[in-house]
Design a protein around this motif. Structure first.
Motif, PDB file in Angstrom:
ATOM      1  N   GLY A   1      34.383  42.873  42.817  1.00  0.00           N
ATOM      2  CA  GLY A   1      35.738  43.413  42.934  1.00  0.00           C
ATOM      3  C   GLY A   1      36.185  44.310  41.796  1.00  0.00           C
ATOM      4  O   GLY A   1      37.380  44.522  41.612  1.00  0.00           O
ATOM      5  N   SER A   2      35.251  44.883  41.063  1.00  0.00           N
ATOM      6  CA  SER A   2      35.614  45.658  39.873  1.00  0.00           C
ATOM      7  C   SER A   2      36.558  46.806  40.201  1.00  0.00           C
ATOM      8  O   SER A   2      37.567  47.008  39.506  1.00  0.00           O
ATOM      9  CB  SER A   2      34.347  46.195  39.203  1.00  0.00           C
ATOM     10  OG  SER A   2      33.461  45.141  38.901  1.00  0.00           O
ATOM     11  N   LEU A   3      36.249  47.578  41.241  1.00  0.00           N
ATOM     12  CA  LEU A   3      37.124  48.680  41.642  1.00  0.00           C
ATOM     13  C   LEU A   3      38.221  48.189  42.575  1.00  0.00           C
ATOM     14  O   LEU A   3      39.365  48.645  42.487  1.00  0.00           O
ATOM     15  CB  LEU A   3      36.307  49.779  42.317  1.00  0.00           C
ATOM     16  CG  LEU A   3      37.105  51.018  42.735  1.00  0.00           C
ATOM     17  CD1 LEU A   3      37.665  51.738  41.508  1.00  0.00           C
ATOM     18  CD2 LEU A   3      36.241  51.970  43.565  1.00  0.00           C
ATOM     19  N   THR A   4      37.908  47.269  43.458  1.00  0.00           N
ATOM     20  CA  THR A   4      38.883  46.760  44.424  1.00  0.00           C
ATOM     21  C   THR A   4      40.148  46.283  43.722  1.00  0.00           C
ATOM     22  O   THR A   4      41.267  46.616  44.123  1.00  0.00           O
ATOM     23  CB  THR A   4      38.293  45.583  45.228  1.00  0.00           C
ATOM     24  OG1 THR A   4      36.886  45.699  45.329  1.00  0.00           O
ATOM     25  CG2 THR A   4      38.919  45.487  46.603  1.00  0.00           C
ATOM     26  N   LEU A   5      39.966  45.483  42.691  1.00  0.00           N
ATOM     27  CA  LEU A   5      41.109  44.886  42.011  1.00  0.00           C
ATOM     28  C   LEU A   5      41.846  45.902  41.144  1.00  0.00           C
ATOM     29  O   LEU A   5      43.068  45.813  40.975  1.00  0.00           O
ATOM     30  CB  LEU A   5      40.643  43.693  41.178  1.00  0.00           C
ATOM     31  CG  LEU A   5      39.972  42.571  41.991  1.00  0.00           C
ATOM     32  CD1 LEU A   5      39.503  41.446  41.074  1.00  0.00           C
ATOM     33  CD2 LEU A   5      40.922  42.033  43.059  1.00  0.00           C
ATOM     34  N   LEU A   6      41.115  46.881  40.605  1.00  0.00           N
ATOM     35  CA  LEU A   6      41.779  47.936  39.839  1.00  0.00           C
ATOM     36  C   LEU A   6      42.738  48.722  40.722  1.00  0.00           C
ATOM     37  O   LEU A   6      43.842  49.106  40.290  1.00  0.00           O
ATOM     38  CB  LEU A   6      40.731  48.879  39.243  1.00  0.00           C
ATOM     39  CG  LEU A   6      41.269  50.080  38.456  1.00  0.00           C
ATOM     40  CD1 LEU A   6      41.942  49.632  37.163  1.00  0.00           C
ATOM     41  CD2 LEU A   6      40.152  51.072  38.164  1.00  0.00           C
ATOM     42  N   LEU A   7      42.342  48.949  41.975  1.00  0.00           N
ATOM     43  CA  LEU A   7      43.154  49.771  42.883  1.00  0.00           C
ATOM     44  C   LEU A   7      44.150  48.963  43.709  1.00  0.00           C
ATOM     45  O   LEU A   7      44.986  49.551  44.402  1.00  0.00           O
ATOM     46  CB  LEU A   7      42.233  50.564  43.817  1.00  0.00           C
ATOM     47  CG  LEU A   7      41.300  51.566  43.134  1.00  0.00           C
ATOM     48  CD1 LEU A   7      40.464  52.290  44.171  1.00  0.00           C
ATOM     49  CD2 LEU A   7      42.074  52.559  42.278  1.00  0.00           C
TER      50      LEU A   7
END
Length: 275
Positions: A53-59
């Motif tokens: 979820g590195s990008l998922t949670l950032l966005l």
């Protein structure tokens, strides 16, 4: 590239190491995409090959709903735990290979791929995702290297990690050919992704580049996790020799660190946007 076939052991044992060992995407990436794409807290995001979820949670703050899809159940469990810890309540997680989409996930304003598209049947996935984009939707591919920083002669506050020696140690245990799941991946000509995307009916691309100058402080434990976060040195590949490898890796890092710490200059992050 060899005729490599995906199998479910690709990242076996890596999930818990990934968020520890990989350098996090900077806030500037989220802000840049918000501004570039006109994100306003509405709509739906699909993150394909989302890992932990590195990008998922950032966005997540920029959408009403974010959906992470990954083939690795352990990665999704780590992603769900991170979302819970961060108090993010608009994230959903689904176990699936990209080639199995669309499933019943519906339409999305934005579909992202962060360091994941190269593992997939690219023409097939490009075609299937196009059918999942809402009118005016965008495909966003984040190209980055987050397990290690830039090499270079410039002086940093602490020593750089001894990546050449780390690579040599991995090769001594696993052999000189890059491992990937139950197979290997040979170096070779990469597919022309722009041709693939245009053949699937996409227009573009636009590009957004962020970062590339920050200095990251890295600990011995983070670098050990970084090595184990890679498919080519995932824990399962070492078998019964895993404790021996980790002990040698720890000794190498401890002997070259400055009081247990290193420094790295972060790489640029390139985002390629298609519509």
């Amino acid at each position: 590239m060899s005729e490599w076939t995906w199998d479910e052991s690709l990242y076996a044992g890596s999930a818990a190491h990934y968020p520890v060992g990989r350098m996090a995407y900077p806030e500037a990436l989220g802000v840049g995409l918000r501004d570039e794409l006109g994100l306003d807290g509405q709509g739906r995001l699909l993150d394909v090959g989302c890992g932990p979820g590195s990008l998922t949670l950032l966005l997540a703050p920029y959408f009403a709903t974010v959906v992470g899809v990954d083939a690795d159940a352990d990665m999704l469990a780590v992603a769900a735990g991170r979302a819970s810890d961060a108090g993010i309540g608009n994230a959903e997680w689904h176990q699936s290979r990209a080639e199995e989409l669309p499933g019943e996930l519906g339409a999305f304003q934005i579909v992202t791929f962060a360091q994941s598209f190269h593992w997939m049947d690219q023409p097939l996935v490009a075609a299937r995702i196009r059918g999942m984009l809402a009118p005016g939707g965008r495909w966003v591919q984040v190209r980055a290297t987050t397990h290690r920083g830039l090499d270079g002669p410039d002086e940093l506050p602490r020593p750089r990690p001894p990546w050449d020696a780390i690579d040599a140690l991995v090769a001594r245990y696993l052999g000189p050919v890059r491992r990937a799941g139950q197979g290997v991946r040979l170096n070779g000509a990469l597919p022309d992704e722009e041709e693939i995307m245009k053949a699937a009916g996409y227009e573009g691309p636009d590009r957004l580049i962020v970062g590339g100058d920050e200095i990251e402080d890295r600990t011995v434990e983070q670098l050990i996790a970084s090595v184990f976060s890679l498919s080519s040195s995932a824990p399962h590949l070492f078998g019964t020799r895993l404790p021996d490898f980790e002990a040698e890796l720890r000794e190498l890092l401890t002997s070259t660190a400055d009081h247990g710490r290193f420094a790295e200059r972060r790489r640029e992050i390139e985002t390629v946007i298609w519509h």
